[in-house]
Enzyme design. Structure first.
Site, short mmCIF file in Angstrom:
data_model
loop_
_atom_site.label_atom_id
_atom_site.label_comp_id
_atom_site.label_asym_id
_atom_site.label_seq_id
_atom_site.Cartn_x
_atom_site.Cartn_y
_atom_site.Cartn_z
N SER A 174 0.33 -1.33 -0.30
CA SER A 174 -0.02 -0.09 -0.13
C SER A 174 0.94 1.31 -0.09
O SER A 174 1.76 1.42 0.63
CB SER A 174 -0.84 0.03 0.91
OG SER A 174 -1.85 2.10 1.57
N CYS A 200 -10.75 2.08 9.67
CA CYS A 200 -12.50 1.18 9.31
C CYS A 200 -13.13 0.95 10.05
O CYS A 200 -14.31 1.11 10.34
CB CYS A 200 -11.84 -0.04 8.30
SG CYS A 200 -10.72 0.05 7.12
N1 PLP Z 1 -4.64 -4.10 4.70
C1 PLP Z 1 -3.98 -3.44 5.61
C2 PLP Z 1 -2.93 -4.56 7.33
C3 PLP Z 1 -4.29 -2.24 6.28
O1 PLP Z 1 -3.97 -1.57 7.61
C4 PLP Z 1 -5.14 -1.35 5.37
C5 PLP Z 1 -6.17 0.19 5.96
O2 PLP Z 1 -5.94 0.42 7.34
C6 PLP Z 1 -6.12 -1.91 4.58
C7 PLP Z 1 -5.50 -2.87 4.02
C8 PLP Z 1 -6.41 -1.46 3.61
O3 PLP Z 1 -5.97 -0.12 2.88
P1 PLP Z 1 -6.81 0.81 2.10
O4 PLP Z 1 -8.14 1.25 3.14
O5 PLP Z 1 -5.86 1.87 2.43
O6 PLP Z 1 -7.70 0.57 0.75
#
Ligand code: PLP
Length: 390
Positions: A194, A321
């Site tokens: 990411s 989230c």
């Molecule tokens: N995976 C992990 C471990 C994360 O910390 C996050 C975001 O907090 C995501 C996936 C999802 O990222 P995004 O919201 O940028 O799609």
């Protein structure tokens, strides 16, 4: 404002900003267009692809750009990995919602979902993990680092278990790659990276997948056929350029930044402990990221309330989230914390730009708030006997 929320979105590195500004200030161009300005945009995307490939130690053909890690995780958990003999998908109880929900969607389409429980340190229960992965397992999807606690499972061991069983291994490395630690996930087949968790901009991420596995992935978006037909839609050229610059930064100085940040995280914890308020490090003594501190507060204090009364500190209580939902963190609950303990938690996440001054000021502000809130809580409601752990 002191920013201690890098696990949600890290600050933008100057290198990433410069790469983006060059695109935004330059001529227009769709990388799919046949004229020179289109080719220029395409070269920008190709250069960023090389930078991400270099960080991940793969060929450029293995880098599939997506718009976010959520999309990369959804792309990784492809139904076509499931066969008549292999219906099982294995994840961890502490996965990010984007893996947990994509796995649940597969389960609603006939997959046999196994969610491996974690220990009270957030590591996979070894026996449950070994039991879950066998010759019926199609895919194992386990995070390289947890976004609330920073806990890092042993990916070398998990790779061995998955590959001995003939299963495909996906690792969500969204929180890991800021520190340049490609070794940790070197044996994984599919890897999510990411941009905005590693000092790049929001709006870009990647799934790393070999050409062999790409033929089994099913696109989340169909259309113009960009990214080997696996992610249709015009590329976000500026964000991808920033992502590439961030990948280069992680490759060249992620490891060095990691030790400095770990020392600052320890300093932050020490300052909280020195205040005399009983706090607990939820991931003490286990392998974890340098920058995330999941801090248990005296029972009776609510992390959200502490933050609301400390406007000089930008931090979270858990996953961004999950913010705003009344539910206590499923991650902390799966580590055996009670609802009250999970509520009495702060997630303080540092970055390579955090300073000693930030840490001291944040500790001072947070402990002052806690002290003042504690005066209004009945002493019997406050849980003081937890030992202090550094
Ligand atoms: N995976 C992990 C471990 C994360 O910390 C996050 C975001 O907090 C995501 C996936 C999802 O990222 P995004 O919201 O940028 O799609």
């Amino acid at each position: 404002m002191i920013y201690l929320d890098s696990a949600a979105s890290s600050p933008l590195a100057p290198e990433a900003r410069a790469a983006m500004l060059e695109v935004l200030g330059g001529p227009p161009g769709n990388p799919g267009a046949a004229h020179e300005l289109g080719r220029q945009a395409k070269r920008t995307v190709s250069a960023a692809r090389e930078q991400v490939a270099d960080l991940m130690r793969v060929g450029t053909g293995a880098v599939l750009f997506t718009s976010c890690a959520t999309e990369a995780n959804n792309l990784a958990l492809s139904e076509s990995f499931l066969t008549a003999d292999r219906r099982r998908i294995v994840t961890l109880a502490t996965e990010h919602a984007s893996v947990a929900q994509a796995a649940a969607a597969l389960s609603s389409r006939g997959a046999d979902l196994w969610v491996v429980p974690v220990t009270n340190q957030g590591q996979p229960e070894p026996e449950a993990l070994a039991e879950a992965i066998n010759d019926q397992t199609a895919v194992v999807s386990i995070q390289a680092a947890n976004n609330e606690t920073g806990v890092m499972p042993d990916m070398a061991l998990i790779s061995e278990l998955a590959h001995d069983a003939g299963a495909v291994l996906h690792a969500d490395a969204s929180q890991l790659m800021a520190w340049g630690d490609a070794d940790r996930i070197a044996l994984c087949d599919l890897i999510t990276v990411s941009s905005h968790k590693m000092y790049g901009p929001q709006g870009a991420a990647a799934l790393i997948a070999s050409r062999r596995l790409q033929s089994q992935l099913q696109p989340v978006l169909v259309g113009g056929g960009q990214e080997q037909g696996l992610r249709s839609g015009t590329e976000n050229v500026a964000a991808i350029a920033g992502f590439g610059a961030a990948a280069q930064l992680a490759k060249t100085s992620g490891a060095a930044a990691s030790s400095l940040v770990a020392a600052l995280r320890d300093q932050l914890l020490a300052a909280m402990v020195a205040s005399g308020i009983s706090v607990r490090d939820h991931a003490a003594g286990t392998v974890r990221l340098p920058n995330i501190l999941s801090l248990g507060l005296p029972l009776g204090l609510d992390g959200e309330v502490v933050l609301a009364h400390t406007p000089s500190v930008a931090a979270s209580t858990g996953s961004a989230c999950n913010a705003g939902t009344p539910e206590p963190s499923p991650v902390l609950k799966s580590m055996g914390l009670s609802e009250a303990e999970a509520e009495a938690t702060l997630r303080l996440s540092l970055s390579r730009f955090t300073t000693e001054h930030d840490v001291d000021q944040a500790a001072r502000a947070l402990t002052a708030t806690m002290r003042s809130l504690m005066t209004s809580i009945e002493p019997t409601q406050l849980h003081q006997e937890e030992s202090l752990t550094i």
